[in-house]
Design an enzyme around this catalytic site. Structure first.
Site, PDB file in Angstrom:
ATOM      1  N   SER A 182      -2.903  -5.932   4.223  1.00  0.00           N
ATOM      2  CA  SER A 182      -3.780  -6.295   5.347  1.00  0.00           C
ATOM      3  C   SER A 182      -3.786  -7.805   5.465  1.00  0.00           C
ATOM      4  O   SER A 182      -3.709  -8.507   4.450  1.00  0.00           O
ATOM      5  CB  SER A 182      -5.211  -5.819   5.079  1.00  0.00           C
ATOM      6  OG  SER A 182      -6.098  -6.418   6.002  1.00  0.00           O
TER       7      SER A 182
ATOM      8  N   ALA B 263      -6.618  -6.235  -3.923  1.00  0.00           N
ATOM      9  CA  ALA B 263      -5.536  -5.240  -3.961  1.00  0.00           C
ATOM     10  C   ALA B 263      -4.480  -5.566  -2.903  1.00  0.00           C
ATOM     11  O   ALA B 263      -3.279  -5.464  -3.167  1.00  0.00           O
ATOM     12  CB  ALA B 263      -6.102  -3.840  -3.733  1.00  0.00           C
TER      13      ALA B 263
ATOM     14  N   ASP C  37      -6.551  13.974  -3.705  1.00  0.00           N
ATOM     15  CA  ASP C  37      -7.162  12.661  -3.903  1.00  0.00           C
ATOM     16  C   ASP C  37      -6.118  11.809  -4.625  1.00  0.00           C
ATOM     17  O   ASP C  37      -5.762  12.093  -5.772  1.00  0.00           O
ATOM     18  CB  ASP C  37      -8.437  12.805  -4.744  1.00  0.00           C
ATOM     19  CG  ASP C  37      -9.144  11.472  -4.933  1.00  0.00           C
ATOM     20  OD1 ASP C  37      -8.488  10.410  -4.816  1.00  0.00           O
ATOM     21  OD2 ASP C  37     -10.352  11.489  -5.210  1.00  0.00           O
TER      22      ASP C  37
ATOM     23  N   GLY D 198      -2.531   9.493   3.232  1.00  0.00           N
ATOM     24  CA  GLY D 198      -3.518   9.339   4.305  1.00  0.00           C
ATOM     25  C   GLY D 198      -2.911   9.567   5.678  1.00  0.00           C
ATOM     26  O   GLY D 198      -3.267   8.889   6.647  1.00  0.00           O
ATOM     27  N   GLY D 199      -2.029  10.542   5.795  1.00  0.00           N
ATOM     28  CA  GLY D 199      -1.263  10.736   7.036  1.00  0.00           C
ATOM     29  C   GLY D 199      -1.943  11.573   8.098  1.00  0.00           C
ATOM     30  O   GLY D 199      -1.300  11.912   9.103  1.00  0.00           O
ATOM     31  N   GLY D 200      -3.230  11.881   7.933  1.00  0.00           N
ATOM     32  CA  GLY D 200      -3.879  12.747   8.927  1.00  0.00           C
ATOM     33  C   GLY D 200      -5.001  12.079   9.685  1.00  0.00           C
ATOM     34  O   GLY D 200      -5.685  12.725  10.474  1.00  0.00           O
TER      35      GLY D 200
ATOM     36  N   TYR E 283     -10.945  -4.946  -2.230  1.00  0.00           N
ATOM     37  CA  TYR E 283      -9.903  -4.521  -1.287  1.00  0.00           C
ATOM     38  C   TYR E 283      -8.893  -5.647  -1.040  1.00  0.00           C
ATOM     39  O   TYR E 283      -7.681  -5.432  -1.104  1.00  0.00           O
ATOM     40  CB  TYR E 283     -10.591  -4.095   0.017  1.00  0.00           C
ATOM     41  CG  TYR E 283      -9.700  -3.779   1.193  1.00  0.00           C
ATOM     42  CD1 TYR E 283      -9.025  -2.565   1.292  1.00  0.00           C
ATOM     43  CD2 TYR E 283      -9.581  -4.684   2.252  1.00  0.00           C
ATOM     44  CE1 TYR E 283      -8.238  -2.274   2.404  1.00  0.00           C
ATOM     45  CE2 TYR E 283      -8.803  -4.391   3.363  1.00  0.00           C
ATOM     46  CZ  TYR E 283      -8.129  -3.181   3.433  1.00  0.00           C
ATOM     47  OH  TYR E 283      -7.354  -2.896   4.536  1.00  0.00           O
TER      48      TYR E 283
ATOM     49  N   ASN F 117       0.011   4.303   2.608  1.00  0.00           N
ATOM     50  CA  ASN F 117      -0.870   3.909   3.711  1.00  0.00           C
ATOM     51  C   ASN F 117      -2.357   4.061   3.383  1.00  0.00           C
ATOM     52  O   ASN F 117      -3.173   3.237   3.792  1.00  0.00           O
ATOM     53  CB  ASN F 117      -0.494   4.765   4.940  1.00  0.00           C
ATOM     54  CG  ASN F 117      -1.586   4.782   5.989  1.00  0.00           C
ATOM     55  OD1 ASN F 117      -1.768   3.828   6.746  1.00  0.00           O
ATOM     56  ND2 ASN F 117      -2.339   5.888   6.053  1.00  0.00           N
TER      57      ASN F 117
HETATM   58  N1  LIG Z   1      -7.593  -0.386  10.544  1.00  0.00           N
HETATM   59  C1  LIG Z   1      -7.442  -1.685  10.283  1.00  0.00           C
HETATM   60  O1  LIG Z   1      -7.987  -2.549  10.963  1.00  0.00           O
HETATM   61  C2  LIG Z   1      -6.560  -2.123   9.165  1.00  0.00           C
HETATM   62  C3  LIG Z   1      -6.354  -3.500   9.015  1.00  0.00           C
HETATM   63  C4  LIG Z   1      -5.526  -3.933   8.008  1.00  0.00           C
HETATM   64  C5  LIG Z   1      -4.928  -3.041   7.148  1.00  0.00           C
HETATM   65  N2  LIG Z   1      -5.143  -1.716   7.303  1.00  0.00           N
HETATM   66  C6  LIG Z   1      -4.475  -0.821   6.365  1.00  0.00           C
HETATM   67  O2  LIG Z   1      -3.851   0.236   7.043  1.00  0.00           O
HETATM   68  C7  LIG Z   1      -3.876   1.409   6.230  1.00  0.00           C
HETATM   69  C8  LIG Z   1      -4.487   2.552   7.003  1.00  0.00           C
HETATM   70  O3  LIG Z   1      -5.790   2.179   7.374  1.00  0.00           O
HETATM   71  P1  LIG Z   1      -6.664   2.981   8.438  1.00  0.00           P
HETATM   72  O4  LIG Z   1      -7.490   1.970   9.123  1.00  0.00           O
HETATM   73  O5  LIG Z   1      -5.839   3.923   9.199  1.00  0.00           O
HETATM   74  O6  LIG Z   1      -7.624   3.800   7.444  1.00  0.00           O
HETATM   75  P2  LIG Z   1      -8.497   5.117   7.708  1.00  0.00           P
HETATM   76  O7  LIG Z   1      -9.687   4.984   6.820  1.00  0.00           O
HETATM   77  O8  LIG Z   1      -8.712   5.344   9.152  1.00  0.00           O
HETATM   78  O9  LIG Z   1      -7.551   6.258   7.145  1.00  0.00           O
HETATM   79  C9  LIG Z   1      -7.235   6.241   5.782  1.00  0.00           C
HETATM   80  C10 LIG Z   1      -6.579   7.526   5.372  1.00  0.00           C
HETATM   81  O10 LIG Z   1      -6.444   7.517   3.947  1.00  0.00           O
HETATM   82  C11 LIG Z   1      -7.058   8.668   3.403  1.00  0.00           C
HETATM   83  N3  LIG Z   1      -7.627   8.389   2.095  1.00  0.00           N
HETATM   84  C12 LIG Z   1      -8.546   7.436   1.768  1.00  0.00           C
HETATM   85  N4  LIG Z   1      -8.835   7.530   0.460  1.00  0.00           N
HETATM   86  C13 LIG Z   1      -8.090   8.544  -0.045  1.00  0.00           C
HETATM   87  C14 LIG Z   1      -7.951   9.128  -1.326  1.00  0.00           C
HETATM   88  N5  LIG Z   1      -8.649   8.688  -2.385  1.00  0.00           N
HETATM   89  N6  LIG Z   1      -7.098  10.155  -1.479  1.00  0.00           N
HETATM   90  C15 LIG Z   1      -6.387  10.622  -0.434  1.00  0.00           C
HETATM   91  N7  LIG Z   1      -6.461  10.108   0.807  1.00  0.00           N
HETATM   92  C16 LIG Z   1      -7.316   9.088   0.994  1.00  0.00           C
HETATM   93  C17 LIG Z   1      -8.119   9.055   4.412  1.00  0.00           C
HETATM   94  O11 LIG Z   1      -8.463  10.420   4.278  1.00  0.00           O
HETATM   95  C18 LIG Z   1      -7.385   8.770   5.713  1.00  0.00           C
HETATM   96  O12 LIG Z   1      -6.498   9.817   5.998  1.00  0.00           O
HETATM   97  C19 LIG Z   1      -4.667   1.032   4.972  1.00  0.00           C
HETATM   98  O13 LIG Z   1      -3.772   0.689   3.954  1.00  0.00           O
HETATM   99  C20 LIG Z   1      -5.464  -0.186   5.401  1.00  0.00           C
HETATM  100  O14 LIG Z   1      -5.731  -1.033   4.318  1.00  0.00           O
HETATM  101  C21 LIG Z   1      -5.953  -1.221   8.285  1.00  0.00           C
HETATM  102  O1  LIG Z   2      -7.972  -4.097   6.463  1.00  0.00           O
HETATM  103  C1  LIG Z   2      -8.776  -4.749   7.039  1.00  0.00           C
HETATM  104  O2  LIG Z   2      -8.553  -5.899   7.352  1.00  0.00           O
HETATM  105  C2  LIG Z   2     -10.086  -4.101   7.323  1.00  0.00           C
HETATM  106  O3  LIG Z   2      -9.848  -2.730   7.266  1.00  0.00           O
HETATM  107  C3  LIG Z   2     -10.770  -4.313   8.608  1.00  0.00           C
HETATM  108  O4  LIG Z   2     -12.080  -3.833   8.482  1.00  0.00           O
HETATM  109  C4  LIG Z   2     -10.629  -5.446   9.533  1.00  0.00           C
HETATM  110  O5  LIG Z   2      -9.343  -5.948   9.589  1.00  0.00           O
HETATM  111  C5  LIG Z   2     -11.570  -6.620   9.420  1.00  0.00           C
HETATM  112  O6  LIG Z   2     -12.881  -6.196   9.423  1.00  0.00           O
HETATM  113  C6  LIG Z   2     -11.359  -7.609  10.540  1.00  0.00           C
HETATM  114  O7  LIG Z   2     -12.294  -8.617  10.464  1.00  0.00           O
END
Ligand SMILES: NC(=O)c1ccc[n+]([C@@H]2O[C@H](COP(=O)([O-])OP(=O)(O)OC[C@H]3O[C@@H](n4cnc5c(N)ncnc54)[C@H](O)[C@@H]3O)[C@@H](O)[C@H]2O)c1
Ligand SMILES: O=C(O)[C@H](O)[C@@H](O)[C@H](O)[C@H](O)CO
Length: 256
Positions: A146, A162, A67, A18-20, A159, A94
């Site tokens: 998370s 996991a 995927d 998910g690096g893009g 989620y 990621n």
């Molecule tokens: N944004 C937040 O608030 C938050 C909070 C806690 C944890 N996280 C964690 O940080 C990490 C990144 O989250 P984010 O918010 O940048 O997510 P995002 O949804 O913005 O980006 C996710 C990336 O993963 C790719 N992806 C998703 N499903 C895929 C699949 N089946 N195959 C290939 N690629 C796939 C998407 O195309 C995208 O590039 C995740 O592990 C998420 O759980 C995010």
């Molecule tokens: O990984 C996570 O925790 C979720 O992607 C988010 O959606 C937010 O952190 C949450 O909604 C904060 O309340």
């Protein structure tokens, strides 16, 4: 882009799922700024982002559309990146999917699909890179969890299940591969305002309620996650393994 430089990341072969987009895109850029060779996967096209990175850093990340729930395709993508950039020495698991759902509405196929992206892919990406890391005498794996699973948030139970399992897997793999010089750590972000979060979940009310929980009174952006990941990837954290680091502006540790 980066205020810090880790010499050992210069030339390192880094693989990011998910690096893009979102946090992953900031990580790709952060590693490029260190001089690393980055390969990444995601499902949607990333050619525009890669061109932007090439213009900025003089070399493009190696993007493989994939995927990650398709384990065979994930393995092939990792092998392709290793072929192009050299054996992977840093893996960042990621990519994940935080779609909201109620437990009572979920069927077995939904559960399997949630686990496939949020847990299974982490396990099999690790399985694919470990032999490469063993052959080069070590490596670093960073697994995204998370803080949500620690907060008891109710609307994304698969989620968060996991996310909890990821920290358990991180400890198990830290033990299993420590003797090969492979360090395995987890990183648990707080609420990071990516494009997806802003589009889907970030209401003004929820944002301000979350800010109440943070010690530091600024919302996190993807760039705030880059420094901690580079640190966990580099020799600066040489004797750290099996940890789960919260990067959340001070929510879980202080509230606990
Ligand atoms: N944004 C937040 O608030 C938050 C909070 C806690 C944890 N996280 C964690 O940080 C990490 C990144 O989250 P984010 O918010 O940048 O997510 P995002 O949804 O913005 O980006 C996710 C990336 O993963 C790719 N992806 C998703 N499903 C895929 C699949 N089946 N195959 C290939 N690629 C796939 C998407 O195309 C995208 O590039 C995740 O592990 C998420 O759980 C995010
Ligand atoms: O990984 C996570 O925790 C979720 O992607 C988010 O959606 C937010 O952190 C949450 O909604 C904060 O309340």
């Amino acid at each position: 882009m980066s205020d810090f430089q880790y010499g050992d990341l210069d030339g390192a072969s880094v693989f990011i799922t998910g690096g893009g987009a979102g946090i992953g895109a900031a990580l790709t850029e952060g590693f490029l700024a260190q001089g690393a060779k980055v390969g990444f996967v995601q499902r949607s096209d990333a050619s525009e982002f890669c061109a932007e990175m090439a213009a900025k850093y003089g070399r493009a990340p190696h993007f493989v559309p994939c995927d990650i729930t398709d384990t065979r395709a994930l393995r092939a993508a990792i092998d392709e990146v290793a072929e192009v950039n050299g054996p992977v020495s840093v893996l960042v698991n990621n990519a994940a999917n935080d779609t909201r759902h109620a437990t009572l509405d979920m069927d077995e196929a939904d559960w399997d699909a949630a686990m496939a992206v949020n847990l299974k892919a982490y396990f099999f990406a690790t399985q694919a890179v470990v032999p490469m890391m063993q052959a080069i005498g070590g490596g670093a794996i960073i697994n995204f969890s998370s803080i949500s699973y620690m907060l008891g948030i109710g609307d994304l139970p698969a989620y968060t299940s996991a996310n909890g399992a990821i920290t358990a897997m991180t400890r198990g793999h830290a033990r299993e591969f420590g003797c090969d010089g492979i360090r395995v750590n987890a990183l648990a972000p707080g609420w990071v305002l990516t494009e997806r979060q802003m589009r889907l979940w970030a209401t003004p009310e929820d944002l301000s309620a979350f800010m109440e929980k943070q010690c530091l009174k600024r919302h996190l952006t993807p760039k705030d996650i880059v420094g901690p990941v580079l640190f966990l990837a580099s020799n600066a954290s040489a004797m750290m393994t099996g940890q789960c680091i919260a990067v959340d502006g001070g929510v879980v540790t202080v509230a606990a």
